[in-house]
Design an enzyme around this catalytic site. Structure first.
Site, short mmCIF file in Angstrom:
data_model
loop_
_atom_site.label_atom_id
_atom_site.label_comp_id
_atom_site.label_asym_id
_atom_site.label_seq_id
_atom_site.Cartn_x
_atom_site.Cartn_y
_atom_site.Cartn_z
N CYS A 73 0.87 -1.18 0.00
CA CYS A 73 0.00 0.00 0.00
C CYS A 73 0.91 1.23 0.00
O CYS A 73 1.92 1.25 -0.68
CB CYS A 73 -0.95 -0.04 1.19
SG CYS A 73 -0.13 -0.01 2.79
N ARG A 74 0.55 2.25 0.75
CA ARG A 74 1.39 3.45 0.82
C ARG A 74 2.46 3.32 1.89
O ARG A 74 3.61 3.65 1.68
CB ARG A 74 0.53 4.70 1.08
CG ARG A 74 1.34 6.00 1.09
CD ARG A 74 0.49 7.22 1.38
NE ARG A 74 -0.27 7.12 2.62
CZ ARG A 74 0.22 7.35 3.84
NH1 ARG A 74 1.45 7.69 4.00
NH2 ARG A 74 -0.57 7.24 4.89
#
Length: 117
Positions: A73-74
């Site tokens: 993800c981030r």
């Protein structure tokens, strides 16, 4: 003594401590960020299923539970949560790669722009 130092050099070298994945024929790269984040930049070859959307479980349930999934993800937070959800759904071979840049580096892949798959 040369033999022992050669063995130590092999096991202590930076290359020996880092796992690099060459291709994605044996696993799926799963980006669990939003479609907007994905379109800005993602690991080449990644599929996108947004963890924050209400249909996350529905979409994931259509995936092959026997495949290997490399999830990112981030920052590693959503991918960690997605991993736990997927484990609860019967997926066995999952790895949280953390954030986008960490995933690209671990997989030895480039990042690219484009719409979600």
């Amino acid at each position: 003594m040369k033999f022992i130092s050669g063995i130590l050099a092999l096991f202590m070298s930076p290359a020996a401590s880092q796992v690099v994945y060459a291709d994605t024929t044996n696993f799926v790269i799963l980006d669990v960020r939003t479609a907007q984040e994905y379109s800005q930049s993602h690991v080449e070859g990644a599929i996108n299923i947004d963890f924050l959307k209400s249909d996350f479980k529905e979409k994931v349930s259509k995936l092959d539970r026997n495949k290997i999934y490399k999830i990112y993800c981030r920052s590693g937070n959503r991918s960690g949560q997605a991993l736990r959800v997927m484990q609860g759904m019967g997926f066995k071979d999952l790895e949280n790669l953390g954030g986008l840049q960490q995933a690209a580096k671990a997989l030895n892949k480039k990042t690219e722009e484009g719409a979600s798959h």
